[in-house]
Design a protein around this motif. Structure first.
Motif, PDB file in Angstrom:
ATOM      1  N   SER A  76      34.548  35.109  20.625  1.00  0.00           N
ATOM      2  CA  SER A  76      33.403  36.002  20.686  1.00  0.00           C
ATOM      3  C   SER A  76      33.315  36.766  21.997  1.00  0.00           C
ATOM      4  O   SER A  76      32.697  37.811  22.048  1.00  0.00           O
ATOM      5  CB  SER A  76      32.124  35.201  20.485  1.00  0.00           C
ATOM      6  N   HIS A  77      33.907  36.271  23.087  1.00  0.00           N
ATOM      7  CA  HIS A  77      33.771  36.966  24.365  1.00  0.00           C
ATOM      8  C   HIS A  77      34.913  37.952  24.557  1.00  0.00           C
ATOM      9  O   HIS A  77      35.649  37.904  25.526  1.00  0.00           O
ATOM     10  CB  HIS A  77      33.694  35.981  25.516  1.00  0.00           C
ATOM     11  N   ALA A  78      35.100  38.840  23.585  1.00  0.00           N
ATOM     12  CA  ALA A  78      36.143  39.871  23.678  1.00  0.00           C
ATOM     13  C   ALA A  78      35.839  40.784  24.857  1.00  0.00           C
ATOM     14  O   ALA A  78      34.686  41.000  25.205  1.00  0.00           O
ATOM     15  CB  ALA A  78      36.192  40.679  22.390  1.00  0.00           C
ATOM     16  N   PRO A  79      36.917  41.321  25.507  1.00  0.00           N
ATOM     17  CA  PRO A  79      36.717  42.149  26.696  1.00  0.00           C
ATOM     18  C   PRO A  79      35.907  43.399  26.396  1.00  0.00           C
ATOM     19  O   PRO A  79      35.923  43.917  25.291  1.00  0.00           O
ATOM     20  CB  PRO A  79      38.144  42.533  27.096  1.00  0.00           C
ATOM     21  N   GLN A  92      37.747  43.396  31.591  1.00  0.00           N
ATOM     22  CA  GLN A  92      37.554  41.941  31.514  1.00  0.00           C
ATOM     23  C   GLN A  92      38.614  41.261  30.663  1.00  0.00           C
ATOM     24  O   GLN A  92      38.427  40.144  30.203  1.00  0.00           O
ATOM     25  CB  GLN A  92      36.170  41.608  30.941  1.00  0.00           C
ATOM     26  N   GLU A  93      39.749  41.925  30.471  1.00  0.00           N
ATOM     27  CA  GLU A  93      40.779  41.383  29.579  1.00  0.00           C
ATOM     28  C   GLU A  93      41.580  40.294  30.282  1.00  0.00           C
ATOM     29  O   GLU A  93      42.010  40.449  31.425  1.00  0.00           O
ATOM     30  CB  GLU A  93      41.707  42.530  29.163  1.00  0.00           C
ATOM     31  N   THR A  94      41.808  39.208  29.567  1.00  0.00           N
ATOM     32  CA  THR A  94      42.597  38.127  30.161  1.00  0.00           C
ATOM     33  C   THR A  94      44.075  38.336  29.880  1.00  0.00           C
ATOM     34  O   THR A  94      44.469  39.018  28.936  1.00  0.00           O
ATOM     35  CB  THR A  94      42.168  36.758  29.618  1.00  0.00           C
ATOM     36  N   LEU A  95      44.880  37.676  30.701  1.00  0.00           N
ATOM     37  CA  LEU A  95      46.324  37.819  30.570  1.00  0.00           C
ATOM     38  C   LEU A  95      46.797  37.293  29.206  1.00  0.00           C
ATOM     39  O   LEU A  95      47.678  37.888  28.583  1.00  0.00           O
ATOM     40  CB  LEU A  95      47.016  37.064  31.712  1.00  0.00           C
ATOM     41  N   ALA A  96      46.220  36.202  28.749  1.00  0.00           N
ATOM     42  CA  ALA A  96      46.618  35.662  27.438  1.00  0.00           C
ATOM     43  C   ALA A  96      46.383  36.699  26.346  1.00  0.00           C
ATOM     44  O   ALA A  96      47.206  36.881  25.439  1.00  0.00           O
ATOM     45  CB  ALA A  96      45.826  34.382  27.135  1.00  0.00           C
ATOM     46  N   TRP A  97      45.262  37.384  26.442  1.00  0.00           N
ATOM     47  CA  TRP A  97      44.927  38.419  25.460  1.00  0.00           C
ATOM     48  C   TRP A  97      45.950  39.551  25.510  1.00  0.00           C
ATOM     49  O   TRP A  97      46.467  40.000  24.487  1.00  0.00           O
ATOM     50  CB  TRP A  97      43.514  38.949  25.765  1.00  0.00           C
ATOM     51  N   LEU A 123      42.520  37.284  34.873  1.00  0.00           N
ATOM     52  CA  LEU A 123      42.325  38.665  34.460  1.00  0.00           C
ATOM     53  C   LEU A 123      43.635  39.442  34.627  1.00  0.00           C
ATOM     54  O   LEU A 123      44.293  39.347  35.670  1.00  0.00           O
ATOM     55  CB  LEU A 123      41.219  39.321  35.285  1.00  0.00           C
ATOM     56  N   THR A 124      43.985  40.197  33.619  1.00  0.00           N
ATOM     57  CA  THR A 124      45.269  40.899  33.632  1.00  0.00           C
ATOM     58  C   THR A 124      45.399  41.816  34.838  1.00  0.00           C
ATOM     59  O   THR A 124      46.469  41.922  35.442  1.00  0.00           O
ATOM     60  CB  THR A 124      45.440  41.692  32.327  1.00  0.00           C
TER      61      THR A 124
END
Ligand code: FES
Ligand code: FES
Length: 218
Positions: free
Chosen positions: A52-55, A81-86, A124-125
Protein backbone atom coordinates in the motif's frame (compact mmCIF):
# COMPACT_ATOMS: atom_id res chain seq x y z
CA UNK A 1 -6.14 27.50 -30.14
CA UNK A 2 -7.09 24.29 -28.37
CA UNK A 3 -7.39 24.05 -24.62
CA UNK A 4 -5.51 21.24 -22.86
CA UNK A 5 -5.73 20.41 -19.17
CA UNK A 6 -2.47 20.61 -17.21
CA UNK A 7 -2.26 17.28 -15.28
CA UNK A 8 -0.06 18.78 -12.54
CA UNK A 9 -2.47 21.54 -11.62
CA UNK A 10 -5.77 20.09 -12.67
CA UNK A 11 -8.70 20.99 -10.41
CA UNK A 12 -11.34 21.17 -13.04
CA UNK A 13 -9.89 24.32 -14.62
CA UNK A 14 -7.80 24.20 -17.82
CA UNK A 15 -4.71 25.99 -19.14
CA UNK A 16 -4.00 27.13 -22.66
CA UNK A 17 -0.99 25.73 -24.58
CA UNK A 18 1.05 28.20 -26.63
CA UNK A 19 4.51 28.44 -28.23
CA UNK A 20 5.55 31.39 -26.11
CA UNK A 21 6.06 31.85 -22.40
CA UNK A 22 3.25 34.28 -21.76
CA UNK A 23 -0.47 33.79 -21.87
CA UNK A 24 -0.08 29.98 -21.30
CA UNK A 25 2.55 27.30 -20.67
CA UNK A 26 5.55 26.54 -22.90
CA UNK A 27 5.80 23.39 -25.01
CA UNK A 28 8.60 22.14 -22.74
CA UNK A 29 6.47 22.55 -19.62
CA UNK A 30 3.55 20.94 -21.37
CA UNK A 31 5.63 17.87 -22.36
CA UNK A 32 7.03 17.54 -18.83
CA UNK A 33 3.48 17.78 -17.54
CA UNK A 34 2.40 14.95 -19.82
CA UNK A 35 5.33 12.78 -18.62
CA UNK A 36 4.47 13.53 -14.99
CA UNK A 37 0.83 12.75 -15.66
CA UNK A 38 1.81 9.42 -17.18
CA UNK A 39 3.86 8.62 -14.08
CA UNK A 40 0.89 9.33 -11.84
CA UNK A 41 -1.20 6.92 -13.87
CA UNK A 42 1.64 4.34 -13.80
CA UNK A 43 2.06 4.64 -10.05
CA UNK A 44 -1.69 4.35 -9.55
CA UNK A 45 -1.79 1.09 -11.47
CA UNK A 46 1.10 -0.29 -9.42
CA UNK A 47 -0.94 0.29 -6.27
CA UNK A 48 -3.17 -2.60 -7.26
CA UNK A 49 -0.19 -4.93 -7.58
CA UNK A 50 2.00 -3.99 -4.68
CA UNK A 51 2.16 -2.94 -1.01
CA UNK A 52 0.00 0.00 0.00
CA UNK A 53 2.88 2.45 0.53
CA UNK A 54 3.64 2.82 -3.19
CA UNK A 55 6.03 5.70 -4.00
CA UNK A 56 4.64 9.15 -4.68
CA UNK A 57 5.32 10.99 -7.96
CA UNK A 58 7.94 13.73 -8.29
CA UNK A 59 8.94 16.21 -10.99
CA UNK A 60 9.61 14.37 -14.25
CA UNK A 61 12.82 16.32 -14.85
CA UNK A 62 14.33 14.98 -11.58
CA UNK A 63 13.50 11.34 -12.12
CA UNK A 64 15.79 10.08 -14.87
CA UNK A 65 18.93 8.76 -13.18
CA UNK A 66 21.78 6.34 -13.93
CA UNK A 67 22.44 3.30 -11.77
CA UNK A 68 25.31 0.84 -11.85
CA UNK A 69 23.58 -2.52 -11.62
CA UNK A 70 25.49 -5.75 -12.10
CA UNK A 71 28.34 -3.91 -13.82
CA UNK A 72 26.13 -2.11 -16.34
CA UNK A 73 24.89 1.47 -16.40
CA UNK A 74 21.10 1.52 -16.43
CA UNK A 75 19.04 4.66 -17.08
CA UNK A 76 15.85 4.49 -15.13
CA UNK A 77 12.86 6.66 -14.30
CA UNK A 78 12.72 6.74 -10.50
CA UNK A 79 10.25 8.41 -8.17
CA UNK A 80 11.31 10.27 -5.05
CA UNK A 81 10.19 7.75 -2.43
CA UNK A 82 10.94 4.69 -4.56
CA UNK A 83 12.91 1.90 -2.94
CA UNK A 84 15.71 0.02 -4.62
CA UNK A 85 13.79 -3.27 -4.42
CA UNK A 86 10.92 -1.64 -6.28
CA UNK A 87 13.20 -0.22 -8.97
CA UNK A 88 15.04 -3.49 -9.45
CA UNK A 89 11.90 -5.59 -9.76
CA UNK A 90 9.39 -3.33 -11.46
CA UNK A 91 11.57 -0.96 -13.51
CA UNK A 92 14.58 -3.12 -14.40
CA UNK A 93 12.91 -6.53 -14.46
CA UNK A 94 15.39 -8.06 -11.98
CA UNK A 95 12.83 -10.20 -10.18
CA UNK A 96 15.40 -12.42 -8.50
CA UNK A 97 15.28 -9.84 -5.70
CA UNK A 98 12.21 -10.74 -3.65
CA UNK A 99 9.72 -8.77 -1.61
CA UNK A 100 8.99 -10.63 1.62
CA UNK A 101 8.04 -8.21 4.38
CA UNK A 102 8.95 -4.93 2.63
CA UNK A 103 9.91 -3.54 6.04
CA UNK A 104 13.50 -4.63 6.83
CA UNK A 105 12.65 -7.82 8.69
CA UNK A 106 13.10 -10.87 6.45
CA UNK A 107 16.10 -10.26 4.18
CA UNK A 108 14.43 -11.62 1.03
CA UNK A 109 15.34 -8.40 -0.79
CA UNK A 110 19.06 -8.45 0.10
CA UNK A 111 21.44 -7.07 -2.53
CA UNK A 112 25.04 -5.90 -2.35
CA UNK A 113 25.91 -2.20 -2.35
CA UNK A 114 29.62 -1.87 -3.00
CA UNK A 115 29.92 -5.48 -1.86
CA UNK A 116 28.05 -5.05 1.43
CA UNK A 117 24.64 -6.71 1.98
CA UNK A 118 21.67 -4.34 2.34
CA UNK A 119 17.90 -4.72 2.49
CA UNK A 120 16.91 -3.17 -0.83
CA UNK A 121 13.33 -2.64 0.41
CA UNK A 122 14.70 -0.10 2.87
CA UNK A 123 17.08 1.82 0.60
CA UNK A 124 15.87 4.73 -1.51
CA UNK A 125 16.97 4.28 -5.10
CA UNK A 126 18.16 7.88 -5.38
CA UNK A 127 20.74 7.26 -2.65
CA UNK A 128 22.63 4.57 -4.59
CA UNK A 129 23.40 6.57 -7.74
CA UNK A 130 27.15 6.46 -7.08
CA UNK A 131 27.32 2.90 -5.77
CA UNK A 132 27.69 -0.53 -7.33
CA UNK A 133 24.52 -2.57 -6.99
CA UNK A 134 24.80 -6.35 -7.30
CA UNK A 135 21.75 -8.56 -7.44
CA UNK A 136 21.42 -12.33 -7.67
CA UNK A 137 21.34 -11.95 -11.47
CA UNK A 138 24.83 -10.46 -11.36
CA UNK A 139 26.57 -13.24 -9.44
CA UNK A 140 27.19 -15.76 -12.21
CA UNK A 141 29.95 -15.12 -14.75
CA UNK A 142 29.08 -13.90 -18.25
CA UNK A 143 29.51 -17.44 -19.60
CA UNK A 144 26.94 -18.73 -17.10
CA UNK A 145 29.41 -20.22 -14.63
CA UNK A 146 27.77 -20.07 -11.22
CA UNK A 147 29.29 -18.20 -8.29
CA UNK A 148 30.84 -20.68 -5.79
CA UNK A 149 28.07 -19.99 -3.27
CA UNK A 150 25.43 -20.72 -5.91
CA UNK A 151 27.27 -23.93 -6.77
CA UNK A 152 27.30 -24.95 -3.11
CA UNK A 153 23.54 -24.40 -2.95
CA UNK A 154 22.96 -26.51 -6.04
CA UNK A 155 25.19 -29.32 -4.78
CA UNK A 156 23.57 -29.39 -1.31
CA UNK A 157 19.99 -28.70 -2.53
CA UNK A 158 19.86 -26.23 0.32
CA UNK A 159 16.37 -24.72 0.06
CA UNK A 160 12.78 -25.97 0.00
CA UNK A 161 10.58 -23.42 -1.82
CA UNK A 162 13.64 -21.16 -2.34
CA UNK A 163 11.73 -17.90 -1.97
CA UNK A 164 14.38 -16.78 0.52
CA UNK A 165 17.29 -18.13 -1.52
CA UNK A 166 18.32 -14.93 -3.33
CA UNK A 167 18.52 -12.99 -0.10
CA UNK A 168 20.47 -15.69 1.73
CA UNK A 169 22.84 -16.05 -1.20
CA UNK A 170 23.60 -12.34 -1.38
CA UNK A 171 23.99 -12.11 2.39
CA UNK A 172 26.39 -15.06 2.39
CA UNK A 173 28.44 -13.70 -0.52
CA UNK A 174 28.81 -10.37 1.26
CA UNK A 175 29.67 -11.96 4.58
CA UNK A 176 32.21 -14.41 3.13
CA UNK A 177 34.14 -11.53 1.61
CA UNK A 178 34.87 -10.36 5.15
CA UNK A 179 35.32 -13.83 6.70
CA UNK A 180 36.21 -16.42 4.05
CA UNK A 181 36.75 -19.27 6.50
CA UNK A 182 33.93 -19.07 9.05
CA UNK A 183 32.81 -21.65 11.55
CA UNK A 184 29.25 -22.85 11.09
CA UNK A 185 28.17 -20.66 14.00
CA UNK A 186 29.92 -17.63 12.52
CA UNK A 187 28.28 -18.11 9.14
CA UNK A 188 24.89 -18.58 10.83
CA UNK A 189 25.46 -15.28 12.59
CA UNK A 190 26.59 -13.69 9.33
CA UNK A 191 23.28 -14.47 7.61
CA UNK A 192 21.11 -14.05 10.70
CA UNK A 193 19.40 -11.04 9.13
CA UNK A 194 17.64 -13.43 6.76
CA UNK A 195 14.59 -15.52 7.56
CA UNK A 196 13.29 -18.69 5.94
CA UNK A 197 9.56 -19.34 6.15
CA UNK A 198 10.18 -23.03 5.45
CA UNK A 199 12.59 -23.04 8.40
CA UNK A 200 15.08 -25.01 6.38
CA UNK A 201 18.03 -23.58 8.28
CA UNK A 202 20.08 -26.74 8.65
CA UNK A 203 20.15 -27.40 4.93
CA UNK A 204 20.69 -23.74 4.16
CA UNK A 205 23.75 -23.66 6.40
CA UNK A 206 25.03 -26.92 4.87
CA UNK A 207 24.76 -25.30 1.45
CA UNK A 208 26.34 -22.01 2.46
CA UNK A 209 29.22 -23.78 4.23
CA UNK A 210 29.80 -25.76 1.03
CA UNK A 211 29.70 -22.49 -0.89
CA UNK A 212 32.28 -21.00 1.47
CA UNK A 213 34.52 -23.99 0.82
CA UNK A 214 34.15 -23.52 -2.96
CA UNK A 215 34.92 -19.82 -2.60
CA UNK A 216 38.18 -20.58 -0.80
CA UNK A 217 39.18 -22.99 -3.55
CA UNK A 218 38.29 -20.61 -6.38
S1 FES B 1 11.52 -7.57 1.90
FE1 FES B 1 13.19 -6.39 2.54
S2 FES B 1 13.72 -7.18 4.49
FE2 FES B 1 11.89 -8.25 3.93
S1 FES C 1 13.12 -22.29 1.56
FE1 FES C 1 11.07 -21.53 1.58
S2 FES C 1 11.24 -19.57 2.51
FE2 FES C 1 13.21 -20.41 2.67
Amino acid sequence: MSEIEDPKTSNGASNQVSDGTSGGITRRKFILGVIAGGAVVGAASYRFLAPSHAPLPMEASERLISLNVNGKTRRVDVMKQETLAWTLRYKLGLTGTKFGCDRAECGACTVLLDGVPHYSCSVLTHTVRNRKVTTIEGLAADDGTLHPVQKGIVDEQGFQCAFCMSGFTMAAVGYLQTNPNPTRAELAHGVSGNLCRCQDYKKILDALMRGAEYMRRA
